[in-house]
Design an enzyme around this catalytic site. Structure first.
Site, short mmCIF file in Angstrom:
data_model
loop_
_atom_site.label_atom_id
_atom_site.label_comp_id
_atom_site.label_asym_id
_atom_site.label_seq_id
_atom_site.Cartn_x
_atom_site.Cartn_y
_atom_site.Cartn_z
N GLY A 151 0.79 -1.23 0.00
CA GLY A 151 0.00 0.00 0.00
C GLY A 151 0.81 1.27 0.00
N ASN A 154 -1.43 7.32 1.47
CA ASN A 154 -2.48 8.35 1.49
C ASN A 154 -3.82 7.85 2.03
OD1 ASN A 154 -2.78 6.76 -0.77
ND2 ASN A 154 -3.38 8.45 -2.11
N THR A 233 7.91 2.77 -8.76
CA THR A 233 7.78 1.55 -7.95
C THR A 233 7.00 0.49 -8.72
OG1 THR A 233 7.83 2.88 -5.94
CG2 THR A 233 7.00 0.65 -5.71
N GLU A 251 -2.04 -0.02 -9.24
CA GLU A 251 -2.73 1.26 -9.13
C GLU A 251 -1.66 2.32 -8.93
OE1 GLU A 251 -5.69 1.67 -9.80
OE2 GLU A 251 -6.65 -0.27 -9.48
N GLY A 253 0.35 6.24 -10.35
CA GLY A 253 0.12 7.68 -10.26
C GLY A 253 -0.67 8.26 -11.42
N CYS A 285 -4.21 9.96 -5.88
CA CYS A 285 -3.65 9.58 -7.18
C CYS A 285 -4.51 10.06 -8.35
CB CYS A 285 -3.52 8.07 -7.23
SG CYS A 285 -5.05 7.25 -6.73
N GLY A 459 -1.51 2.26 -14.67
CA GLY A 459 -1.83 1.00 -14.03
C GLY A 459 -2.31 -0.10 -14.92
N GLU A 463 -9.56 -2.29 -9.51
CA GLU A 463 -9.99 -2.59 -8.15
C GLU A 463 -11.49 -2.29 -8.07
OE1 GLU A 463 -6.82 -0.48 -5.69
OE2 GLU A 463 -6.47 -2.60 -5.25
P1 NDP Z 1 5.71 4.44 -3.52
O1 NDP Z 1 5.67 3.96 -4.90
O2 NDP Z 1 6.92 5.12 -3.02
O3 NDP Z 1 5.47 3.19 -2.53
C1 NDP Z 1 4.34 2.37 -2.62
C2 NDP Z 1 4.57 1.12 -1.78
O4 NDP Z 1 5.52 0.27 -2.41
C3 NDP Z 1 5.13 1.42 -0.40
O5 NDP Z 1 4.59 0.51 0.53
C4 NDP Z 1 6.61 1.18 -0.61
O6 NDP Z 1 7.29 0.93 0.58
C5 NDP Z 1 6.58 -0.02 -1.53
N1 NDP Z 1 7.77 -0.24 -2.32
C6 NDP Z 1 8.73 0.65 -2.69
N2 NDP Z 1 9.66 0.05 -3.47
C7 NDP Z 1 9.29 -1.25 -3.61
C8 NDP Z 1 9.83 -2.39 -4.31
N3 NDP Z 1 10.95 -2.32 -5.04
N4 NDP Z 1 9.17 -3.56 -4.22
C9 NDP Z 1 8.03 -3.66 -3.52
N5 NDP Z 1 7.47 -2.64 -2.83
C10 NDP Z 1 8.09 -1.44 -2.88
O7 NDP Z 1 4.41 5.33 -3.35
P2 NDP Z 1 4.01 6.27 -2.13
O8 NDP Z 1 3.81 5.46 -0.90
O9 NDP Z 1 4.97 7.40 -2.10
O10 NDP Z 1 2.57 6.77 -2.60
C11 NDP Z 1 2.41 7.81 -3.49
C12 NDP Z 1 2.19 7.28 -4.89
O11 NDP Z 1 1.14 6.33 -4.91
C13 NDP Z 1 1.80 8.36 -5.85
O12 NDP Z 1 2.52 8.28 -7.04
C14 NDP Z 1 0.34 8.07 -6.15
O13 NDP Z 1 -0.10 8.50 -7.38
C15 NDP Z 1 0.27 6.60 -5.98
N6 NDP Z 1 -1.08 6.22 -5.62
C16 NDP Z 1 -1.87 5.58 -6.55
C17 NDP Z 1 -3.17 5.27 -6.27
C18 NDP Z 1 -4.01 4.53 -7.25
O14 NDP Z 1 -4.95 3.87 -6.84
N7 NDP Z 1 -3.74 4.59 -8.54
C19 NDP Z 1 -3.78 5.62 -4.99
C20 NDP Z 1 -2.87 6.24 -4.07
C21 NDP Z 1 -1.57 6.55 -4.39
P3 NDP Z 1 7.81 2.19 1.50
O15 NDP Z 1 7.08 3.40 1.09
O16 NDP Z 1 7.47 1.73 2.84
O17 NDP Z 1 9.26 2.30 1.21
#
Ligand code: NDP
Length: 489
Positions: A151, A154, A233, A251, A253, A285, A459, A463
């Site tokens: 996850g 946000n 990511t 899902e 950005g 997002c 994406g 969902e």
């Molecule tokens: P990140 O991409 O930084 O992280 C998402 C999750 O992935 C976190 O739990 C993170 O861990 C984990 N992660 C990071 N690197 C890896 C890897 N190599 N392998 C597996 N897991 C990994 O996103 P944010 O948390 O910063 O969230 C913001 C982003 O999410 C925005 O770009 C937004 O657009 C998107 N988003 C999309 C939504 C949608 O439904 N389309 C809804 C909400 C947000 P950790 O952060 O703990 O390092």
């Protein structure tokens, strides 16, 4: 000083809290004050393995239960979530900084809707019978096995529910990794699911950063990966899942367009644009961060928008009157402020906001004032890159074909919105926009009954809704011979 929210352990595996003192520390920080509210540890490789093993073991029996039995558990969990909405909302406000006026209605509440929806659907998940003349065939819709769900920060409990509810309804087990920024509410969800009757091990939580997520994704016993996160990511996770030929839901950005035609009901359009840029301090997002306004109403739109934006109440997230809280972290605030500086440098007109407010008692909070840039050009970085903060870009346009082409000129394709009173134009424009989730005369409403997801780099998969069932099951085809075997040998 905030109340004690320290969980009894960092992880939740096989129905019990687990602490893992060998992993790096994870701090939960209240973004309004900078105060550390909980200390947890990241999962080591051994803890990730234990969580997956618990899920593999528990899934066998869970997957064999009837849909009715599984649905009953999910619906009970929905009721428990609703009964505890106040406490869960306060926890989410402390972990994310989002105002209580939002978390009370949008977080655990939408998670409960999702559990209720898939709880109701579980009993009707089925394959089909296919008539083959003298013989027949049928399909079985079977669970995938263990789902690794990861996850963003946000909407922590909502994201956990959006992934867990369909996965569990379909008979899978889940190992959920929350964002390291928001580790707390998933543990509460795990407790609630056990209380609702979910067998231990069917829903597990491990804490950690990207490295823990990577271990989960690469684990050979994980069948499916569902991520909510950024595009970079998503790219890394999808590649890792691809190496193991695992199915994915991504899902990611967005930089979504919101188009306001001159015939729109203008106050509604302004309200929609504000909802689509300032809710959750812009950390959504699907936000419509490129607001295209037709020239005839451009000045009027900006005047009304500036007036209403200036009236947004920032402050104490626990005060029910507060409309906007801080961003998730100082790092995110700095990133957003850097985008604002870029917008100014690139020549956009700062209509309002653009600075960090000084709020008494919250001097260390990562607040950014809601910001509107006018006269934004398509090529400017603020119009191309996802900012994930309360920064709206307003662009002027002249005609429909032009605005559709400009709206589609992006690598993203998560969402789009149109405000107009002309119903033919509304449907035609929506049909021509490259986006997975669209609104006409509204913005950012995501009822569980409708699929949610993106196209292009935003994406893969959907969902919510019946569509999610496709992504958490696989079909087995069965041919049944009703006559003799017609063998040439
Ligand atoms: P990140 O991409 O930084 O992280 C998402 C999750 O992935 C976190 O739990 C993170 O861990 C984990 N992660 C990071 N690197 C890896 C890897 N190599 N392998 C597996 N897991 C990994 O996103 P944010 O948390 O910063 O969230 C913001 C982003 O999410 C925005 O770009 C937004 O657009 C998107 N988003 C999309 C939504 C949608 O439904 N389309 C809804 C909400 C947000 P950790 O952060 O703990 O390092």
């Amino acid at each position: 000083m905030v109340s004690n929210v320290q969980p009894r352990g960092s992880h939740f595996i096989a129905g019990a809290y687990r602490s893992d003192i060998d992993g790096p520390e994870i701090l939960s920080v209240y973004p309004a004050t900078g105060e550390i509210i909980a200390r947890l540890g990241a999962a080591t490789a051994a803890t990730v393995d234990d969580a997956v093993a618990a899920a593999v073991e528990a899934q066998r029996a869970w997957g064999r239960k009837s849909g009715t039995e599984r649905g009953r558990v999910l619906r009970r969990a929905a009721d428990l979530l609703r009964a505890r909405n106040r406490a869960l909302s306060e926890l989410e406000t402390l972990d994310t900084g989002k105002p209580i006026s939002e978390t009370l209605v949008a977080d655990a509440a939408s998670g409960a809707d999702c559990l209720e929806y898939f709880g109701g659907l579980a009993a009707s998940i089925a394959g089909e019978q296919v008539d083959l003349g003298h013989s027949f065939g049928y399909t079985r819709r079977e669970p995938l096995g263990v789902v690794a769900a990861i996850g963003a920060w946000n909407y922590p409990i909502q994201i956990a529910c959006w992934k867990a509810a369909p996965a569990l309804a379909c008979g899978n087990a889940v190992v959920f990794k929350p964002s390291e920024m928001t580790p707390l509410s998933a543990l509460q969800l795990a407790e609630i699911l056990i209380e609702a009757g979910l067998p231990p091990g069917v829903f597990n939580v491990v804490q950690g950063r990207g490295e823990t997520g990577r271990r989960l994704v690469e684990h050979p016993d994980v069948a499916k990966v569902s991520l909510t996160g950024s595009v970079p990511t998503g790219r890394a996770v999808m590649a890792a899942a691809g190496a193991g030929i695992k199915s994915v839901t991504m899902e990611l950005g967005g930089k979504s367009p919101l188009i306001v035609f001159a015939d729109a009901e203008l106050d509604n359009a302004v309200g929609g644009a504000m909802l689509g840029n300032f809710y959750s301090a812009g950390q959504i997002c699907s936000n419509g961060t490129r607001v295209f306004v037709q020239r005839k109403v451009y000045d009027d739109f900006l005047t009304r928008l500036a007036k209403r934006t200036d009236a947004i109440r920032l402050g104490d997230p626990l005060d029910p009157e507060t409309q906007m809280g801080p961003l998730i972290s100082e790092a995110q605030r700095d990133k957003v402020m850097a985008h604002i500086a870029t917008g100014k440098q690139d020549g956009a007109r700062l209509l309002t906001g653009g600075d960090q407010p000084h709020l008494q008692g919250f001097e260390r909070g990562s607040f950014v004032r809601p910001t509107v840039f006018a006269d934004v050009q398509d090529g400017m970085r603020i119009a191309r890159e996802e900012i994930f903060g309360p920064v709206m870009s307003v662009l002027v346009f002249d005609d429909e074909d032009e605005v559709v082409a400009r709206a589609n000129d992006t690598e993203f394709g998560l969402a789009a919105g149109v405000f107009t009173r002309d119903i033919q134009r509304a449907h035609r424009t929506i049909a021509n926009l490259q986006a997975g989730t669209c609104w006409i005369n509204a913005y950012n409403l995501t009822p569980v009954e409708l699929p949610f997801g993106g196209v292009k780099r935003s994406g893969v998969g959907r969902e919510n809704s019946r569509a999610a069932i496709e992504h958490y099951t696989r079909l087995k085809s069965v041919y049944v011979e009703m006559g003799d075997v017609d063998s040439p040998f």
